[in-house]
Design an enzyme around this catalytic site. Structure first.
Site, mmCIF file in Angstrom:
data_model
loop_
_atom_site.group_PDB
_atom_site.id
_atom_site.type_symbol
_atom_site.label_atom_id
_atom_site.label_comp_id
_atom_site.label_asym_id
_atom_site.label_seq_id
_atom_site.Cartn_x
_atom_site.Cartn_y
_atom_site.Cartn_z
ATOM 1 N N ASP A 88 10.640 43.167 -18.850
ATOM 2 C CA ASP A 88 10.105 44.525 -18.728
ATOM 3 C C ASP A 88 8.751 44.510 -18.033
ATOM 4 O OD1 ASP A 88 10.053 47.245 -19.040
ATOM 5 O OD2 ASP A 88 9.371 47.207 -21.119
ATOM 6 N N HIS A 139 10.248 44.712 -8.789
ATOM 7 C CA HIS A 139 11.505 44.015 -9.083
ATOM 8 C C HIS A 139 11.633 42.750 -8.240
ATOM 9 C CE1 HIS A 139 12.777 47.169 -11.719
ATOM 10 N NE2 HIS A 139 12.812 48.076 -10.772
ATOM 11 N N LEU A 141 21.489 23.746 -18.063
ATOM 12 C CA LEU A 141 21.092 25.027 -18.637
ATOM 13 C C LEU A 141 22.221 26.023 -18.445
ATOM 14 C CD1 LEU A 141 18.775 26.876 -19.849
ATOM 15 C CD2 LEU A 141 18.247 27.476 -17.456
#
Length: 248
Positions: free
Chosen positions: A21, A38, A132
């Site tokens: 956020d 973004h 991962l």
């Protein structure tokens, strides 16, 4: 048997979830368009993905676009979809090299064809990754996932079956382990319809740092804070507390 464990003892193989956020507010504070925030946020994703394995994180789930985000201005939505495709195409070689397996959770039927093609391509290319497990939540709603799983199970629901059903709702038949630590950047303190079932006993960590500024040092600080906590899963604390102190 009552579960009671130090977070430090479980710091290997963690499932970390992040609500990324603050991109728009970061950009607005600098007089930039929201999409610029973004774009900088995508750089933060790269930093976190690179730092995660060294901090004992085995599964990383990132909240990129909620089902409610379709209500944002069309220009921003279009820009975000283009950014997703650019990220997936551009990062694929590095993900393969570093052994990162990327999968998407969320609805696929509403994605633009080029974005869906990019998702399918990177999932196939990284399927062998073992370093991962990176899960990107796009067009995701935890409430919708729970509702979908419950409808499919009907009266045969158990916790285990519902957990599997949540994975199947968004294309992951085996689902993922419960979240150990959830981080939200940008100063807000809410879950915003993200992994509600999986976060039942997650430790929550909120930071005012805007996502475009988040880096490996911030991630390490969150993991250290997590390691200092004691997880009791509804059981009793390791040391006695004053009468009337309920621990959850």
């Amino acid at each position: 048997m009552i579960q009671s464990t130090s977070c430090l003892e479980t710091a290997s193989g963690l499932h970390l979830a992040i609500i990324m956020d603050g991109n728009g507010r970061w950009a607005a504070a600098r007089g930039l368009p929201r999409l610029a925030g973004h774009r900088r946020g995508a750089d933060a994703v790269r930093r976190v993905v690179e730092a995660a394995p060294g901090l004992g994180i085995a599964t990383l789930t990132l909240y990129a676009f909620s089902a409610d985000n379709w209500a944002r201005p069309p220009q921003e939505v279009h820009g975000l979809m283009g950014l997703f495709r650019h990220y997936l195409d551009g990062e694929m070689p590095a993900l393969v090299r570093d052994g990162v397996r990327l999968t998407m959770i969320g609805r696929r039927d509403r994605l633009p064809p080029d974005v869906l093609a990019a998702v399918n391509g990177v999932e196939a290319a990284t399927a062998g990754g073992r370093t991962l497990r990176l899960r990107i939540a796009i067009d995701y709603s935890a409430r919708d996932a729970i509702l979908h799983a419950a409808r499919r199970l009907g009266g045969a629901a158990t916790r285990e079956a519902l957990a599997r059903g949540l994975g199947e709702a968004y294309g992951e038949p085996h689902g993922a382990p419960d979240v150990d630590l959830l981080i939200r950047t940008g100063g807000e303190q809410r879950l915003s319809d993200f992994l509600l079932w999986e976060c039942a006993y997650a430790e929550l960590y909120f930071t005012a740092r805007m996502w475009p500024e988040f880096n490996g040092w911030d991630l390490a600080a969150a993991v250290r804070a997590f390691s200092a906590r004691e997880r009791r899963f509804g059981g009793v604390p390791a040391a006695p507390h004053r009468l009337g102190e309920a621990q959850r």
